[in-house]
Scaffold this active site. Structure first.
Site, mmCIF file in Angstrom:
data_model
loop_
_atom_site.group_PDB
_atom_site.id
_atom_site.type_symbol
_atom_site.label_atom_id
_atom_site.label_comp_id
_atom_site.label_asym_id
_atom_site.label_seq_id
_atom_site.Cartn_x
_atom_site.Cartn_y
_atom_site.Cartn_z
ATOM 1 N N TRP A 108 0.872 -1.178 0.000
ATOM 2 C CA TRP A 108 0.000 0.000 0.000
ATOM 3 C C TRP A 108 0.910 1.230 0.000
ATOM 4 O O TRP A 108 1.804 1.337 0.838
ATOM 5 C CB TRP A 108 -0.883 -0.040 1.252
ATOM 6 C CG TRP A 108 -1.772 1.146 1.428
ATOM 7 C CD1 TRP A 108 -2.601 1.694 0.490
ATOM 8 C CD2 TRP A 108 -1.945 1.930 2.618
ATOM 9 N NE1 TRP A 108 -3.280 2.764 1.021
ATOM 10 C CE2 TRP A 108 -2.896 2.930 2.331
ATOM 11 C CE3 TRP A 108 -1.400 1.877 3.896
ATOM 12 C CZ2 TRP A 108 -3.313 3.878 3.266
ATOM 13 C CZ3 TRP A 108 -1.809 2.811 4.837
ATOM 14 C CH2 TRP A 108 -2.754 3.794 4.526
ATOM 15 N N ASP A 129 -0.482 -5.197 9.539
ATOM 16 C CA ASP A 129 -1.465 -4.187 9.143
ATOM 17 C C ASP A 129 -2.732 -4.956 8.773
ATOM 18 O O ASP A 129 -2.739 -5.696 7.786
ATOM 19 C CB ASP A 129 -0.926 -3.391 7.943
ATOM 20 C CG ASP A 129 -1.898 -2.308 7.495
ATOM 21 O OD1 ASP A 129 -2.994 -2.196 8.081
ATOM 22 O OD2 ASP A 129 -1.560 -1.581 6.541
ATOM 23 N N LYS A 138 -13.188 -0.435 6.214
ATOM 24 C CA LYS A 138 -13.790 -1.301 5.203
ATOM 25 C C LYS A 138 -14.825 -2.253 5.792
ATOM 26 O O LYS A 138 -15.950 -2.316 5.314
ATOM 27 C CB LYS A 138 -12.706 -2.109 4.474
ATOM 28 C CG LYS A 138 -12.115 -1.421 3.286
ATOM 29 C CD LYS A 138 -11.302 -0.184 3.580
ATOM 30 C CE LYS A 138 -9.958 -0.487 4.168
ATOM 31 N NZ LYS A 138 -9.055 0.674 4.245
HETATM 32 N N1 PLA Z 1 -3.580 -0.358 5.416
HETATM 33 C C1 PLA Z 1 -3.881 -0.825 4.210
HETATM 34 C C2 PLA Z 1 -3.193 -2.038 3.710
HETATM 35 C C3 PLA Z 1 -4.840 -0.174 3.422
HETATM 36 O O1 PLA Z 1 -5.125 -0.652 2.226
HETATM 37 C C4 PLA Z 1 -5.476 0.971 3.919
HETATM 38 C C5 PLA Z 1 -6.496 1.722 3.106
HETATM 39 C C6 PLA Z 1 -5.138 1.399 5.212
HETATM 40 C C7 PLA Z 1 -4.177 0.704 5.935
HETATM 41 C C8 PLA Z 1 -5.719 2.597 5.883
HETATM 42 O O2 PLA Z 1 -7.041 2.743 5.917
HETATM 43 P P1 PLA Z 1 -7.737 3.670 6.999
HETATM 44 O O3 PLA Z 1 -6.759 4.691 7.433
HETATM 45 O O4 PLA Z 1 -8.917 4.253 6.322
HETATM 46 O O5 PLA Z 1 -8.110 2.764 8.100
HETATM 47 N N2 PLA Z 1 -6.316 1.683 1.719
HETATM 48 C C9 PLA Z 1 -7.321 2.269 0.800
HETATM 49 C C10 PLA Z 1 -7.571 3.741 1.060
HETATM 50 C C11 PLA Z 1 -8.638 1.554 0.923
HETATM 51 C C12 PLA Z 1 -6.361 4.626 1.123
HETATM 52 O O6 PLA Z 1 -5.453 4.538 0.298
HETATM 53 O O7 PLA Z 1 -6.346 5.438 2.066
HETATM 54 C C13 PLA Z 1 -6.803 2.029 -0.614
HETATM 55 O O8 PLA Z 1 -7.511 2.377 -1.571
HETATM 56 O O9 PLA Z 1 -5.699 1.460 -0.774
#
Ligand code: PLA
Length: 468
Positions: A196, A277, A313
């Site tokens: 991510w 995570d 989510k």
């Molecule tokens: N960790 C991972 C692996 C994630 O994919 C995301 C969110 C988070 C943490 C953090 O989410 P939160 O802070 O809302 O709890 N990833 C998303 C959104 C869904 C983003 O990038 O913020 C994504 O589209 O990858």
């Protein structure tokens, strides 16, 4: 002193050209009295004032230049920036498969029924908006650790989990990064390649060094397990190893239970500290327990570990910013000390966390009826994603006559599919087909409907075969 010089600049900037001469002369006199402030102003003034010398007097041409001139334009965020671009597109065929946010079959945002029920309860009870303690809502911290580890887990019974409510997954990761920076100076965090995108930002901003371990093998469109193990082995002893608890983002490829055991072996051998995570508990398989399997396997070995949790989510609480950081220690004593330091780090960052999402989670997870309703709704959401995954695969297989094997789409789990499309191909998806996605080739199946699968398959086939 800085504010004095600022007001000086402003008065010069607003002065008419003829007036600037006398203003400048007057200022010179005053600035001499200011001692130290003179040299400071002279240096800084070069940035703000054009000075031309005419014989013995100097003339000041006032220029309105920002004190923030040195601030460069930041690039759009690779994930959240996609949503901004999507909003600006007026084409009615447009599809937003960028951010991982669940949509209904009608492609509308979804508020879970259990969330509405919990909110109604809160209104009925007339709950107040007083500050929470720094560590967050006690009832939330209790149920969130139980949801993660299982209520009868020894780590909970022995009070070996320091749980602090965080600003969702991101804020919880950031708090853990601050703890690492303070108590393990120089220790490296190993992150998967790819991961991510925000993981790198989080550790960079917390000044925690990181490096990558191999994870994805484009040849097999699967896990590079040997590469992963070799890189974790090669890392300096005592590193932190960031692992996606389930539904790896962006690849959708998770280790098998046997592979998790081997990963745990190497981490133990090397005295590393696992850092999970968990942003998708319940979304990978539809089962909250199965998706916590990796974390529980490590905890059962008596290992110390960190886990960041998110309810964005699985409870659809994206904007409530609700999650937690859990640190499992070998003794209750160390746990209490770690918790005290997490609080100490949180206090100057954001003081204390928001209450609304914490109460929703406490009400849903802590109430057997609502908890069961939540599980059914989560299975429904995970099921809809599985259905579009299948339909996308069927559409690609039926339409693509090249013989390409698209079965990797079915093997991936969670919200995303990692299509293998490169940047140019992803650009074509957006520019020609109005399909918004991240440039690493990831699409969020949670933003796709059955009705749009054929259109998406056409876009993928065109981009894959006609753009190199
Ligand atoms: N960790 C991972 C692996 C994630 O994919 C995301 C969110 C988070 C943490 C953090 O989410 P939160 O802070 O809302 O709890 N990833 C998303 C959104 C869904 C983003 O990038 O913020 C994504 O589209 O990858």
């Amino acid at each position: 002193m800085t504010s004095t010089s600022t007001s000086t600049m402003l008065s010069l900037a607003s002065a008419p050209p003829t007036a600037s001469l006398s203003v400048h002369e007057n200022l010179k006199g005053r600035l001499k009295l200011g001692g130290g402030s003179l040299s400071f102003n002279k240096e800084k003034a070069n940035h703000f004032i054009n000075t031309k010398s005419f014989s013995r007097i100097s003339m000041v041409a006032a220029v309105k230049v920002s004190r923030f001139e040195g601030v460069t334009m930041a690039p759009p965020d690779p994930i959240l920036g996609v949503s901004e671009a999507f909003k600006a597109d007026n084409d009615e065929k447009k599809l937003n498969l960028g951010v991982g946010a669940y949509r209904t079959e009608e492609l509308q945002p979804y508020v879970l029924n259990v969330v509405k029920k919990a909110e109604n309860l809160m209104v009925e009870r007339g709950e107040n908006k007083e500050y929470l303690p720094i560590e967050g809502l006690a009832a939330f911290n209790k149920v969130t650790a139980e949801l993660l580890f299982g209520a009868s887990n020894p780590v909970i019974k022995e009070q070996r989990v320091a749980t602090v409510q965080g600003l969702s997954g991101t804020g919880s990761l950031r708090l853990a990064a601050a703890l690492i920076e303070r108590y393990f100076p120089g220790a490296k965090v190993l992150i998967s390649s790819p991961t991510w995108g925000n993981h790198k930002n989080i550790f960079n901003d917390a000044r925690v060094p990181w490096s990558e371990y191999r994870y994805y093998d484009p040849k097999t469109v699967g896990l590079d397990f040997d590469g992963m193990i070799a890189d974790i082995k090669a890392a300096p002893e005592g590193s932190f190893v960031l692992l996606h608890g389930c539904a790896h983002n962006p690849t959708g490829i998770d280790p098998t239970p046997e592979q998790w055991e081997k990963i745990a072996d190497v981490i133990q051998e090397k005295n590393h500290i696992p850092f999970f995570d968990v942003a998708y508990q319940g979304f990978a398989s539809g089962s909250l327990d199965a998706d916590a399997g990796s974390v529980r396997l490590f905890a059962a070995r008596g290992m110390e570990l960190l886990v960041a949790q998110s309810y964005s989510k699985n409870l659809g609480l994206y904007a409530e910013r609700i999650g937690a950081i859990n640190v499992v220690c070998t003794s209750a004593d160390a746990t209490a000390r770690v918790k005290s330091q997490l609080k100490r780090l949180a206090r100057p960052m954001y003081s204390n966390p928001p209450i609304h999402g914490a109460k929703i989670v406490a009400n849903v997870v802590g109430d057997p009826t609502l908890f069961n309703e939540w599980k059914a709704e989560m299975e429904m959401m995970a099921g809809r994603i599985k259905n579009v995954r299948q339909k996308l695969y069927d559409s690609l297989t039926a339409k693509d006559k090249s013989g390409k094997d698209w079965s990797f789409i079915l093997k991936q789990i969670g919200m995303f599919s990692f299509t293998g499309l490169n940047k140019a191909q992803s650009d074509n998806m957006t520019n020609k087909w109005h399909v918004y996605m991240t440039k690493d080739g990831r699409i969020s199946l949670a933003g796709l409907s059955l009705a749009k699968c054929e259109y998406l398959a056409d876009a993928i086939i065109d981009s894959f075969h006609n753009i190199s």
